[in-house]
Design an enzyme around this catalytic site. Structure first.
Site, PDB file in Angstrom:
ATOM      1  N   ASP A 199       0.811  -3.236  -7.526  1.00 17.52           N
ATOM      2  CA  ASP A 199       0.444  -3.730  -8.861  1.00 17.52           C
ATOM      3  C   ASP A 199       1.553  -4.537  -9.524  1.00 17.52           C
ATOM      4  O   ASP A 199       1.273  -5.374 -10.389  1.00 17.52           O
ATOM      5  CB  ASP A 199       0.106  -2.541  -9.771  1.00 17.52           C
ATOM      6  CG  ASP A 199       1.299  -1.591  -9.909  1.00 17.52           C
ATOM      7  OD1 ASP A 199       1.885  -1.236  -8.862  1.00 17.52           O
ATOM      8  OD2 ASP A 199       1.654  -1.214 -11.035  1.00 17.52           O
ATOM      9  N   GLY A 237       0.170   1.873  -7.089  1.00 15.81           N
ATOM     10  CA  GLY A 237      -0.252   0.527  -7.442  1.00 15.81           C
ATOM     11  C   GLY A 237      -1.735   0.256  -7.326  1.00 15.81           C
ATOM     12  O   GLY A 237      -2.305  -0.481  -8.139  1.00 15.81           O
ATOM     13  N   ARG A 294       0.281  -5.332   2.490  1.00 12.75           N
ATOM     14  CA  ARG A 294      -0.105  -4.637   1.250  1.00 12.75           C
ATOM     15  C   ARG A 294       0.683  -5.176   0.031  1.00 12.75           C
ATOM     16  O   ARG A 294       1.891  -5.352   0.090  1.00 12.75           O
ATOM     17  CB  ARG A 294       0.158  -3.139   1.434  1.00 12.75           C
ATOM     18  CG  ARG A 294      -0.248  -2.285   0.237  1.00 12.75           C
ATOM     19  CD  ARG A 294       0.920  -1.942  -0.641  1.00 12.75           C
ATOM     20  NE  ARG A 294       0.547  -1.011  -1.711  1.00 12.75           N
ATOM     21  CZ  ARG A 294       1.283  -0.770  -2.779  1.00 12.75           C
ATOM     22  NH1 ARG A 294       2.451  -1.353  -2.913  1.00 12.75           N
ATOM     23  NH2 ARG A 294       0.879   0.079  -3.687  1.00 12.75           N
ATOM     24  N   THR A 354       4.800   1.455 -13.369  1.00 14.37           N
ATOM     25  CA  THR A 354       5.250   1.999 -12.084  1.00 14.37           C
ATOM     26  C   THR A 354       4.289   3.106 -11.692  1.00 14.37           C
ATOM     27  O   THR A 354       3.791   3.839 -12.548  1.00 14.37           O
ATOM     28  CB  THR A 354       6.685   2.541 -12.171  1.00 14.37           C
ATOM     29  OG1 THR A 354       6.998   3.180 -10.915  1.00 14.37           O
ATOM     30  CG2 THR A 354       6.871   3.566 -13.288  1.00 14.37           C
ATOM     31  N   GLY A 355       4.006   3.213 -10.408  1.00  8.61           N
ATOM     32  CA  GLY A 355       3.087   4.268  -9.980  1.00  8.61           C
ATOM     33  C   GLY A 355       2.301   3.840  -8.754  1.00  8.61           C
ATOM     34  O   GLY A 355       2.698   2.920  -8.033  1.00  8.61           O
ATOM     35  N   THR A 363      10.155   1.789  -8.624  1.00  9.08           N
ATOM     36  CA  THR A 363      10.071   0.429  -9.168  1.00  9.08           C
ATOM     37  C   THR A 363      10.866   0.312 -10.466  1.00  9.08           C
ATOM     38  O   THR A 363      10.963   1.286 -11.209  1.00  9.08           O
ATOM     39  CB  THR A 363       8.580   0.119  -9.436  1.00  9.08           C
ATOM     40  OG1 THR A 363       7.942  -0.029  -8.177  1.00  9.08           O
ATOM     41  CG2 THR A 363       8.369  -1.118 -10.266  1.00  9.08           C
TER      42      THR A 363
HETATM   43  N1  ASP Z   1       3.812   0.465  -8.298  1.00  7.63           N
HETATM   44  C1  ASP Z   1       4.531   0.210  -7.071  1.00  7.63           C
HETATM   45  C2  ASP Z   1       3.553  -0.173  -5.991  1.00  7.63           C
HETATM   46  O1  ASP Z   1       2.495   0.403  -5.919  1.00  7.63           O
HETATM   47  C3  ASP Z   1       5.304   1.378  -6.608  1.00  7.63           C
HETATM   48  C4  ASP Z   1       6.307   1.907  -7.611  1.00  7.63           C
HETATM   49  O2  ASP Z   1       6.005   1.968  -8.793  1.00  7.63           O
HETATM   50  O3  ASP Z   1       7.398   2.288  -7.197  1.00  7.63           O
HETATM   51  O4  ASP Z   1       3.900  -1.014  -5.196  1.00  7.63           O
END
Ligand code: ASP
Length: 333
Positions: free
Chosen positions: A228, A251, A225, A248-249, A197
């Site tokens: 976050d 979510g 789905r 980012t992480g 992200t």
């Molecule tokens: N946070 C994003 C999600 O869960 C994924 C990402 O950070 O790449 O959709």
């Protein structure tokens, strides 16, 4: 009694109007970007790959910092950096976003204005070249905050935003990730090692802040789905009184903790704890629940802070105080 006094004090601090550049001294600007966190380790990257990521981060950083240095707005700096990263197939946003279970690409994005907490967010769009600009149109329109899927596409029809066929966003690397995920029954993070992200946060010379985040979500996502990134308060938040955050992480955990709002809500009452401590404490809550990832934030005082609980995070921060840093691995700190 003493407790009531403390509460009143906290309430006064929280309700305080936006201070132009809190305190005396030269006006400050600061900026931070991320391109995802995860198992990003020196051993698994070639020098060429590392150079490519650094160049991409540098381009996005330069786009934002030039605007801020020249007195432009936090909002313009955030959208300038994110639109560049959306077009870069290395990141999981715009072109190069991950595939859904059904083999399509569906974007999530959000943008928030710290001046008045105006916000716009979109989820599940598939033809808008720059999802962050669609989030901006939602915010400008002002009737709603969060639009999804077919409705968001119809809303986009009423804008001048560039549209592209869904296939335009596709890359071979991401398609292979989906194939592997299905064949080996892997989770998204097992197959990708990292979250890709993109996000940006900015403080401008007027003391205004903005935050934006854009993503394709997780490889193999299904059932509509939503992560976050487009959820205001989870992956994205900005309030001139406290901070601007982009995450980012994993979510699901960031939504459960309400990470971005949680950090901003805790900052005005910081005392012994510094900004870094508060960001780290909220990220520790994510970890306690089983989630991983990272955040970037800026504060009215001109700080630009990173916090992540993964081995690495693609990140960068320049400030008017002369800081300029681009980093990838945890040990780069
Ligand atoms: N946070 C994003 C999600 O869960 C994924 C990402 O950070 O790449 O959709």
């Amino acid at each position: 009694m003493r407790f009531r006094f403390a509460l009143a004090l906290v309430a006064t601090m929280i309700a305080a109007p936006a201070m132009a550049q809190d305190g005396a001294g030269e006006p400050r600007w600061s900026f931070a970007i991320h391109g995802g966190a995860g198992t990003i380790e020196r051993a698994s990257m070639t020098p060429e790959q590392e150079a490519e990521y650094r160049a991409a981060l540098d381009a996005a950083l330069t786009a934002g910092e030039d605007i801020l240095r020249d007195g432009g707005s936090a909002m313009d700096a955030v959208t300038a950096a994110i639109t560049l990263m959306e077009d870069d197939p290395k990141f999981n946003a715009g072109r190069g976003a991950v595939f859904t279970w059904d083999g399509t690409i569906e974007h999530d994005a959000a943008l928030m204005d710290g001046r008045n907490r105006a916000a716009g967010a979109i989820t599940g769009t598939s033809t808008v070249r720059h999802p962050i600009l669609l989030a901006q149109e939602v915010m400008r329109d002002g009737r709603h905050v969060f639009l999804s899927g077919a409705g968001a596409e119809t809303f986009a029809d009423g804008t001048d935003l560039e549209r592209v066929p869904n296939e335009w966003f596709a890359t071979d690397a991401r398609r292979k990730s989906l194939e592997r995920l299905k064949a080996e029954q892997l989770s998204a993070i097992d197959v990708d090692y990292k979250y890709g992200t993109v996000g940006a946060v900015a403080l401008d010379l007027e003391g205004n802040m903005a935050a934006g985040t854009s993503t394709g979500g997780l490889t193999g996502k299904r059932w509509g789905r939503i992560g976050d990134a487009p959820v205001i308060g989870a992956g994205t938040y900005a309030d001139n009184r406290s901070c601007a955050v982009s995450a980012t992480g994993a979510g699901e955990y960031f939504i459960r903790v309400g990470v971005a709002h949680e950090i901003c809500a805790k900052l005005p009452i910081r005392g012994i704890l510094g900004t870094q401590d508060i960001a780290d404490a909220v990220m520790a809550e994510v970890k306690d629940l089983g989630g991983d990832g990272g955040v970037i934030l800026v504060t009215p005082g001109g700080e630009a802070v990173f916090s992540f609980n993964t081995p690495g995070m693609y990140r960068g921060r320049p400030t008017s105080a002369g800081v300029r840093e681009i980093a990838i691995y945890g040990e780069d700190e």
